[in-house]
Enzyme design. Sequence first.
Site, PDB file in Angstrom:
ATOM      1  N   THR A 128       9.725  -1.428 -39.850  1.00 32.19           N
ATOM      2  CA  THR A 128       9.502  -0.144 -40.517  1.00 32.19           C
ATOM      3  C   THR A 128      10.018   0.993 -39.661  1.00 32.19           C
ATOM      4  O   THR A 128      10.282   0.838 -38.465  1.00 32.19           O
ATOM      5  CB  THR A 128       8.006   0.118 -40.758  1.00 32.19           C
ATOM      6  OG1 THR A 128       7.371   0.366 -39.488  1.00 32.19           O
ATOM      7  CG2 THR A 128       7.339  -1.031 -41.453  1.00 32.19           C
ATOM      8  N   ASP A 129      10.122   2.157 -40.264  1.00 34.10           N
ATOM      9  CA  ASP A 129      10.273   3.384 -39.498  1.00 34.10           C
ATOM     10  C   ASP A 129       8.881   3.789 -39.016  1.00 34.10           C
ATOM     11  O   ASP A 129       7.857   3.280 -39.478  1.00 34.10           O
ATOM     12  CB  ASP A 129      10.900   4.482 -40.352  1.00 34.10           C
ATOM     13  CG  ASP A 129      11.719   5.459 -39.513  1.00 34.10           C
ATOM     14  OD1 ASP A 129      11.423   5.599 -38.311  1.00 34.10           O
ATOM     15  OD2 ASP A 129      12.643   6.079 -40.065  1.00 34.10           O
ATOM     16  N   PHE A 130       8.823   4.718 -38.084  1.00 37.18           N
ATOM     17  CA  PHE A 130       7.577   5.099 -37.430  1.00 37.18           C
ATOM     18  C   PHE A 130       6.612   5.728 -38.438  1.00 37.18           C
ATOM     19  O   PHE A 130       6.910   6.751 -39.057  1.00 37.18           O
ATOM     20  CB  PHE A 130       7.878   6.086 -36.295  1.00 37.18           C
ATOM     21  CG  PHE A 130       6.817   6.149 -35.242  1.00 37.18           C
ATOM     22  CD1 PHE A 130       6.928   5.416 -34.078  1.00 37.18           C
ATOM     23  CD2 PHE A 130       5.691   6.945 -35.418  1.00 37.18           C
ATOM     24  CE1 PHE A 130       5.950   5.482 -33.099  1.00 37.18           C
ATOM     25  CE2 PHE A 130       4.715   7.014 -34.455  1.00 37.18           C
ATOM     26  CZ  PHE A 130       4.842   6.278 -33.281  1.00 37.18           C
ATOM     27  N   GLY A 131       5.452   5.113 -38.616  1.00 43.27           N
ATOM     28  CA  GLY A 131       4.418   5.660 -39.493  1.00 43.27           C
ATOM     29  C   GLY A 131       4.624   5.408 -40.969  1.00 43.27           C
ATOM     30  O   GLY A 131       3.874   5.948 -41.796  1.00 43.27           O
ATOM     31  N   ALA A 132       5.609   4.570 -41.320  1.00 42.18           N
ATOM     32  CA  ALA A 132       5.933   4.388 -42.737  1.00 42.18           C
ATOM     33  C   ALA A 132       4.820   3.694 -43.511  1.00 42.18           C
ATOM     34  O   ALA A 132       4.586   4.002 -44.690  1.00 42.18           O
ATOM     35  CB  ALA A 132       7.232   3.600 -42.876  1.00 42.18           C
TER      36      ALA A 132
END
Length: 766
Positions: free
Chosen positions: A293-297
């Site tokens: 994932t991207d950060f915090g997705a």
Amino acid sequence: MDYKDASLPILERVQDLLGRMTTEEKIGQLIQPMGWKTYVKEADGTVQVTEEFKADIAEGGIGSLYGALRADPWTEVTLETGLTPRQGAVATNEIQRYAMENSRLGIPILFGEECSHGHMAIGATVFPVPLAVGSAWNMELYRKMCEAIAVETRSQGGAATYSPVLDVVRDPRWGRTEECFAEDPYLIGELAVEAMKGLQGDRLDSDRTIVATLKHFAAYGSSEGGRNAAPVHMGLRELHEVDLLPFKKAVEAGACSVMTAYNEIDGVPCTSSSYLLNDLLREQWGFDGFVITDFGAIQMLVNGHNTAENGEQAVAQSLKAGVDMEMSGYMYRKHLGQALEQGLIGEQDLDTAVKRVLEMKFRLGLFEQPFVDPDFAEQVIGCEDHIQLARKVAQEGIILLKNEDSTLPLSKTGTKLAVIGPNANHIYNQLGDYTSPQPRGQIVTVLDGITRKLGADTEKVLYAPGCRIKGDSREGFACAEEADTIVMVMGGSSARDFGEGTIDLRTGASVVTDDPWNDMECGEGIDRSSLSLMGVQLELVKEVLKLGKPVIVVYINGRPIAEPWIDEHVHAIVEAWYPGQEGGNAIADILFGDVNPSGRLTVSIPKHVGQLPVCYNAKRTRGKRYLETDLAPQYPFGFGLSYTDFKYENVRVVPEVFGSDDEAEVQVEITNTGAVAGSEVVQLYITDVSASVTRAEMSLKGFRKIHLEPGQTQTVTFPVQKEHLALIDSRLQSVVEPGEFRLMVGRNSMDWTACSLHIQKVGVEA
């Protein structure tokens, strides 16, 4: 233990290791906490792992670390507190050693690093941003750049990079435009293939290669209003034909990792889209790597997208959709175990993700070679060869947009120059986002480059910033009266607050204040409603032009600038984007004619922001005009001037009629009719005259960058195959339909000569 036997096939080793793991150890492999928080630097330069990291290892381990060597204002790692290339290699060795020696199974950590245009670590080479790389139209040069980034990263322990960015730019108001290559999927796809070659090489278990992560999957560059992570409104057919094309090409070239995008597509968040991650990526395309994932997705599924009521539902949606690893690890660490207990996921779902992560670690050779050589890191990071490569990439990515009355190139003798503007001597303003802190001596500004170029005549160079990127101070306006020619370095900035303070606008001298000024107007999360220059920059250009002297505007920026007054009135315009650490030398090389400009636009530049979208590959039904203006851009896709001229002759296709499974060739003769050597980017566009679905009015399907001496002629040949003619039909199948195709060869998307090709055979799968 079988998994430690390097002679066994990787899948056997994975299966053996997986069978020995507890649920906690499996979850540990799927999380990626922030790496810079796992160690502290001591006064003597050594590092010690933190107590928090030790506790994480004791509680089941950590599969990966994000940005262990990342340095920037977010990490709060500075030149003083950060690590040199040698210290960085030593640090990752210490972290790795502790993790392997103090965990039950000794599984090595995968270090993931940011490397958009160079490893985001102190001392690494800072290359031009991807938008500038795309503007070079040089595939071999980009592959060499990727090779340099890969070896600099791997030599310090980094084994994965979160690049390349394969997003198609639809709206340049988007702050991450600088991280993208182009508005055209074909060009992005060609660059994606070169990235796989340069970053991953022939094998991953090398000290010179790293895992490439394709991002952001998918359609992240097509968000509503050019706003970061906003919804995407797009049908599946267009998604496949445009935004997914570069990703498909990269997967076919062997990409090992994919990062999900923050956005939703037609109501479905990419981070929980089983269609994208399982049905398409793995089953249809055959992708065999892992998804992160991207950060915090995943948190956005609960707060943002609101497709999950709680953390357990969010992690279950992501894991079952095909997300293997979570960047940050917060949600997976906190909720995966509970999701398993609640029956939202099964042990098999967990095992599937863990297998993919473990397989990549084996492919990287981390079990056999978990440590790196600090001597090698010190030798290769920021080496002279890479510095010269950065200069070459910058030279080829710089675009000459206007050159009235041959104002350029400048003479090195007999002229007093004024170098004016907020980007003339600001090191961070020319580097772009995702850049680490830099020692002043490592960066060559435009003022530095011009001064070096003139050598002993440096007293003929006057300098003043004139104004800031933002703000309304005009105290520096009176600054160019004594000059014969004026170079104005204007534009934007993606520089985060590195604590460099502010400056005197009349002299450029540093001024220490309690309120450091930040000029950031581009970069991640910095979207705009306009494409005009900010602050009083336009006013400054107008004031200087009143002096009646030749004015050259050099733009250093991360997105297109729409300033019709400047386009009409100044004598020459140079677009440099963010040209990296050697940008000042490269720009000076262009300004003084030591290098003939050969960059070409990969994004169309509008006359006015109200024209957006202004992409060249629009549909025929896009409309005729606005009340106030037509739809034509100020500068079209593929545009760029040279100090010489090129003549196009004898455009032809052979054969003119053939079947959809056959192949044709388009040929054109290019002659350098000018007085100096130069490089031309020859471009092939194709139009489907009639089709079963609406198509773009024209689409790039080939290009060649050639170098010609004065008077030299070269025949350039492009293959035309079914992949160049195919469309995605209403059943999402790639087919070639019979009929006429117009083949256009020229210097840009609005300047070409055409010929016709006819397909006789009934359409078949392509």
